[in-house]
Scaffold this active site. Structure first.
Site: not given
Length: 303
Positions: A147, A171, A245, A277
């Site tokens: 990120r 995160k 990313r 994805y």
């Protein structure tokens, strides 16, 4: 136990066990209030809820004009809440287990092929002082799937060159180890040659990427740089640091990587987040079939 007490315990769990930030905790609480207001109207407690109740609740979100993505976010929070209650022994079964998800229109994130990433890097003017830095940034984002917030906070002490790993603080202050490619190591080391000539501000010495004044970079600086570089490279896709990313994850999936391995590398808490994805892969396959399958080629020839 009333709903406020359940909510208080859940917020404590998100803070202490999950390590979520105050903003993330507030977002979960905000979304759960939709459920609590619904249960108050129904005269039910959180432990009495059945699947049918949640189906009515989900339909009510739609009736309130809440969009599919926001519905999905709210229901995801409700599911997380009931998994907590199940873990704590407050409920015997998870009523959200068979709850259908709202249909969300296919909106797949943009990504670059490896060739396009090479094109992006090749367009960098290495004669400029920031040229090698920018090349190292792009290669690190693409090779490690970081990120942008993780990249700007990357420290020299987080890079293990010999082991070819970097330590990433993601995160919720969760750490993960991510492999770094030989190419990314090469570009970072080349940037360090220029970096050693800089006057670095006190307290900024350990940050990998700096601006010309010796301060670590911001997310906005990297966003502007990548957008400008895309124009210079003649790339017409709308891209951002997050695009790299996505490109990392897509390249791994195309190369045959396991979805759970990709989840760990990206630092996704839920596998469902990583599953987008697979949709991208299916979309690509559909395009390939339409363009190259013999019967489709014949039909195009007759048109």
């Amino acid at each position: 136990m009333d709903q406020k007490e359940y909510l208080k315990r859940y917020m404590r769990y998100l803070k202490l066990e999950c390590g979520y930030s105050a903003n993330t905790q507030a977002a979960y609480q905000h979304d759960l209030l939709f459920l609590f207001h619904f249960l108050e109207d129904q005269g039910k407690t959180v432990t009495e809820v059945k699947l049918a109740d949640l189906e009515t609740f989900a339909a009510g979100l739609h009736d309130q004009g809440i969009g599919p993505r926001s519905q999905g976010r709210i229901l995801s929070g409700v599911r997380s809440f009931y998994r907590f209650l199940l873990l704590e022994g407050d409920v015997k079964d998870d009523p959200t287990e068979l709850l259908p998800w709202p249909t969300i229109g296919e909106h797949l994130p943009e990504y670059l092929t490896t060739e396009e990433v090479d094109q992006l890097e090749a367009s960098i003017d290495l004669s400029k002082w920031e040229g090698q830095r920018n090349k190292a940034i792009i290669e690190t984002l693409f090779s490690c799937g970081l990120r942008v917030s993780e990249l700007v906070n990357l420290k020299i002490s987080d890079i293990y060159f010999d082991e070819k790993f970097i330590r990433v603080l993601g995160k919720g202050n969760k750490e993960r180890l991510v492999p770094i490619s030989d190419e990314a190591i090469k570009q970072v080391n080349l940037w360090f040659v220029d970096r050693r000539q800089m006057k670095i501000k006190e307290g900024e010495e350990d940050y990998v990427f700096l601006n010309r004044r010796g301060h670590h970079l911001t997310r906005t600086m990297i966003l502007i740089m990548i957008k400008r570089q895309a124009v210079a490279a003649g790339i017409t896709k709308t891209i951002s640091p997050h695009t790299l990313r996505h490109s990392f994850a897509t390249a791994l999936l195309k190369g045959g990587a396991d979805l759970r391995a990709i989840q760990m590398l990206l630092g996704h808490e839920r596998l469902e987040t990583t599953e987008i994805y697979t949709h991208m892969e299916v979309s690509d396959l559909r395009r390939e079939i339409l363009e190259h399958f013999p019967r489709n080629i014949k039909k195009k020839g007759k048109m």
